[in-house]
Write an enzyme that holds these catalytic residues in place. Structure first.
Site, PDB file in Angstrom:
ATOM      1  N   HIS A  18       0.819  -1.216   0.000  1.00  0.00           N
ATOM      2  CA  HIS A  18       0.000   0.000   0.000  1.00  0.00           C
ATOM      3  C   HIS A  18       0.850   1.262   0.000  1.00  0.00           C
ATOM      4  O   HIS A  18       0.514   2.241  -0.663  1.00  0.00           O
ATOM      5  CB  HIS A  18      -0.956  -0.013   1.196  1.00  0.00           C
ATOM      6  CG  HIS A  18      -2.000  -1.090   1.105  1.00  0.00           C
ATOM      7  ND1 HIS A  18      -2.617  -1.642   2.185  1.00  0.00           N
ATOM      8  CD2 HIS A  18      -2.513  -1.730   0.011  1.00  0.00           C
ATOM      9  CE1 HIS A  18      -3.488  -2.565   1.785  1.00  0.00           C
ATOM     10  NE2 HIS A  18      -3.431  -2.637   0.477  1.00  0.00           N
ATOM     11  N   GLU A 109     -13.641  -8.259  -7.557  1.00  0.00           N
ATOM     12  CA  GLU A 109     -13.459  -9.222  -6.461  1.00  0.00           C
ATOM     13  C   GLU A 109     -14.337 -10.421  -6.778  1.00  0.00           C
ATOM     14  O   GLU A 109     -15.527 -10.273  -7.046  1.00  0.00           O
ATOM     15  CB  GLU A 109     -13.844  -8.553  -5.129  1.00  0.00           C
ATOM     16  CG  GLU A 109     -13.958  -9.481  -3.946  1.00  0.00           C
ATOM     17  CD  GLU A 109     -12.708 -10.312  -3.666  1.00  0.00           C
ATOM     18  OE1 GLU A 109     -11.606  -9.768  -3.549  1.00  0.00           O
ATOM     19  OE2 GLU A 109     -12.860 -11.553  -3.558  1.00  0.00           O
ATOM     20  N   GLY A 135     -10.757 -11.182 -11.850  1.00  0.00           N
ATOM     21  CA  GLY A 135      -9.905 -10.020 -12.084  1.00  0.00           C
ATOM     22  C   GLY A 135      -9.006 -10.161 -13.307  1.00  0.00           C
ATOM     23  O   GLY A 135      -8.660  -9.170 -13.953  1.00  0.00           O
ATOM     24  N   ASP A 155      -3.212  -8.214  -7.517  1.00  0.00           N
ATOM     25  CA  ASP A 155      -2.811  -8.670  -6.179  1.00  0.00           C
ATOM     26  C   ASP A 155      -3.518  -9.977  -5.834  1.00  0.00           C
ATOM     27  O   ASP A 155      -4.371 -10.023  -4.944  1.00  0.00           O
ATOM     28  CB  ASP A 155      -3.183  -7.537  -5.186  1.00  0.00           C
ATOM     29  CG  ASP A 155      -2.783  -7.844  -3.767  1.00  0.00           C
ATOM     30  OD1 ASP A 155      -1.890  -8.685  -3.549  1.00  0.00           O
ATOM     31  OD2 ASP A 155      -3.361  -7.217  -2.855  1.00  0.00           O
TER      32      ASP A 155
HETATM   33  C1  LIG Z   1      -4.548 -10.397  -1.504  1.00  0.00           C
HETATM   34  S1  LIG Z   1      -6.260 -10.161  -1.534  1.00  0.00           S
HETATM   35  C2  LIG Z   1      -6.455  -8.535  -2.136  1.00  0.00           C
HETATM   36  C3  LIG Z   1      -6.089  -7.441  -1.200  1.00  0.00           C
HETATM   37  C4  LIG Z   1      -6.319  -6.056  -1.724  1.00  0.00           C
HETATM   38  N1  LIG Z   1      -5.757  -5.895  -3.063  1.00  0.00           N
HETATM   39  C5  LIG Z   1      -5.683  -5.022  -0.820  1.00  0.00           C
HETATM   40  O1  LIG Z   1      -4.511  -4.674  -1.015  1.00  0.00           O
HETATM   41  O2  LIG Z   1      -6.364  -4.524   0.102  1.00  0.00           O
HETATM   42  C6  LIG Z   1      -6.766 -11.105  -2.908  1.00  0.00           C
HETATM   43  C7  LIG Z   1      -8.260 -11.047  -3.157  1.00  0.00           C
HETATM   44  O3  LIG Z   1      -8.517 -11.616  -4.455  1.00  0.00           O
HETATM   45  C8  LIG Z   1      -9.752 -12.304  -4.403  1.00  0.00           C
HETATM   46  N2  LIG Z   1      -9.724 -13.215  -5.563  1.00  0.00           N
HETATM   47  C9  LIG Z   1      -9.244 -14.470  -5.663  1.00  0.00           C
HETATM   48  N3  LIG Z   1      -9.279 -14.904  -6.933  1.00  0.00           N
HETATM   49  C10 LIG Z   1      -9.778 -13.876  -7.673  1.00  0.00           C
HETATM   50  C11 LIG Z   1     -10.015 -13.680  -9.050  1.00  0.00           C
HETATM   51  N4  LIG Z   1      -9.753 -14.644  -9.950  1.00  0.00           N
HETATM   52  N5  LIG Z   1     -10.507 -12.499  -9.456  1.00  0.00           N
HETATM   53  C12 LIG Z   1     -10.781 -11.511  -8.560  1.00  0.00           C
HETATM   54  N6  LIG Z   1     -10.581 -11.635  -7.240  1.00  0.00           N
HETATM   55  C13 LIG Z   1     -10.075 -12.794  -6.793  1.00  0.00           C
HETATM   56  C14 LIG Z   1      -9.757 -12.940  -3.046  1.00  0.00           C
HETATM   57  O4  LIG Z   1     -11.088 -13.245  -2.643  1.00  0.00           O
HETATM   58  C15 LIG Z   1      -9.106 -11.841  -2.186  1.00  0.00           C
HETATM   59  O5  LIG Z   1     -10.087 -11.001  -1.633  1.00  0.00           O
END
Ligand SMILES: C[S@@+](CC[C@H](N)C(=O)[O-])C[C@H]1O[C@@H](n2cnc3c(N)ncnc32)[C@H](O)[C@@H]1O
Length: 270
Positions: A18, A109, A135, A155
């Site tokens: 971040h 998400e 994503g 991410d």
């Molecule tokens: C590491 S976390 C993200 C944290 C966020 N970027 C932050 O910095 O606050 C990864 C997220 O991706 C979601 N996720 C997993 N596979 C995904 C996909 N194929 N497309 C979108 N989201 C996905 C998960 O549910 C999780 O909430």
């Protein structure tokens, strides 16, 4: 989908990601032209660290709590946003707060509950679009943007053994469609073999102007632990590496254990 970011919110890796993300977004906003922020794996946006999953793991005590206690000058912009935003902010909350009137945020998400929480949070925010979708597919759908300028944060949770390969495959395909975006790819460092293969696939690709920014809180030897993490950045804005260096020193001071290290490498030239 077992990964829930609420268990890890505010850990050292979140802080690093971040703080550098804020620096990148600020740098891109030095130009008046409109900008799209695309957050492909967004999480739920706000996290109550005092209760539930975050309190259960306590990872934030070894992360954001240390940064807020030390208040290093190099991380002043980051601590400023964390304090202004109240409940601990994830990437979409930070991006949304930093948008100028001419900018937009698209956040994706896939987890149905997390996507619903994110939608509730940004209901009525005209410049923020929340999408309950994959994503990676969103990279193809939203790029290139009409603005022709974008900061793209990717991410993923790295639950999948093939995540590095999936990541490089999708980023290379997006780059083919939109070469001028600033892509930011977060990756874990447990041990070196997976990152070496990832770097090699990117180095051999048509993607140009790639840097890696890494922080290892301890040597990357125990493959069962998150020993460090990195951001691979494609098309970093002018002056970013100079701004990132003191931030890495601040991470070392806040989180470093014996043998900690950090660095910025140029993987491919512009
Ligand atoms: C590491 S976390 C993200 C944290 C966020 N970027 C932050 O910095 O606050 C990864 C997220 O991706 C979601 N996720 C997993 N596979 C995904 C996909 N194929 N497309 C979108 N989201 C996905 C998960 O549910 C999780 O909430």
């Amino acid at each position: 989908m077992n990964y829930r970011h609420a268990f890890h919110a505010g850990n050292f890796a979140d802080c690093m990601k971040h703080a550098l993300f804020i620096e990148l977004l600020s740098a891109l906003q030095r130009k008046e032209k409109p900008l799209l922020v695309l957050d492909s794996h967004a999480g739920i946006g706000r996290y109550d660290l005092s209760t539930g999953p975050a309190e259960q793991t306590g990872e934030w005590r070894d992360g954001i709590a240390r940064v807020l206690a030390a208040r290093p000058q190099a991380l002043g912009a980051y601590t400023g946003w964390v304090e202004r935003l109240g409940l601990y902010p994830g990437s979409p909350a930070i991006a949304a707060a930093m948008l100028r009137p001419q900018d937009r945020l698209v956040a994706c998400e896939l987890h149905p509950q997390d996507a619903a929480a994110l939608k509730r949070q940004f209901a009525g925010c005209a410049r923020v679009g929340i999408h309950a979708r994959d994503g990676y597919a969103a990279l193809r759908a939203f790029l290139p943007p009409p603005e022709r300028r974008a900061l793209i944060l990717i991410d993923p949770p790295f639950e999948d053994r093939d995540e590095f390969a999936t990541l490089s495959e999708h980023v290379i395909a997006s780059y083919e469609k939109f070469k001028t975006g600033c892509y930011v790819l977060w990756y874990p460092i447990k041990h070196r073999a997976p990152t070496r293969a990832f770097f090699e696939s990117m180095r051999l690709s048509p993607v140009r102007d790639i840097i890696t920014v890494e922080f290892l809180r301890r040597p990357a030897q125990d493959p069962a632990r998150l020993n460090g993490c990195g951001l691979m950045i494609i098309n970093p804005p002018y002056g970013f590496t100079e701004a990132a260096a003191p931030m890495l020193a601040a991470f070392e001071a806040a989180f470093g254990e014996p043998g900690c290290s950090s660095g910025i490498e140029h993987l491919t030239d512009a």
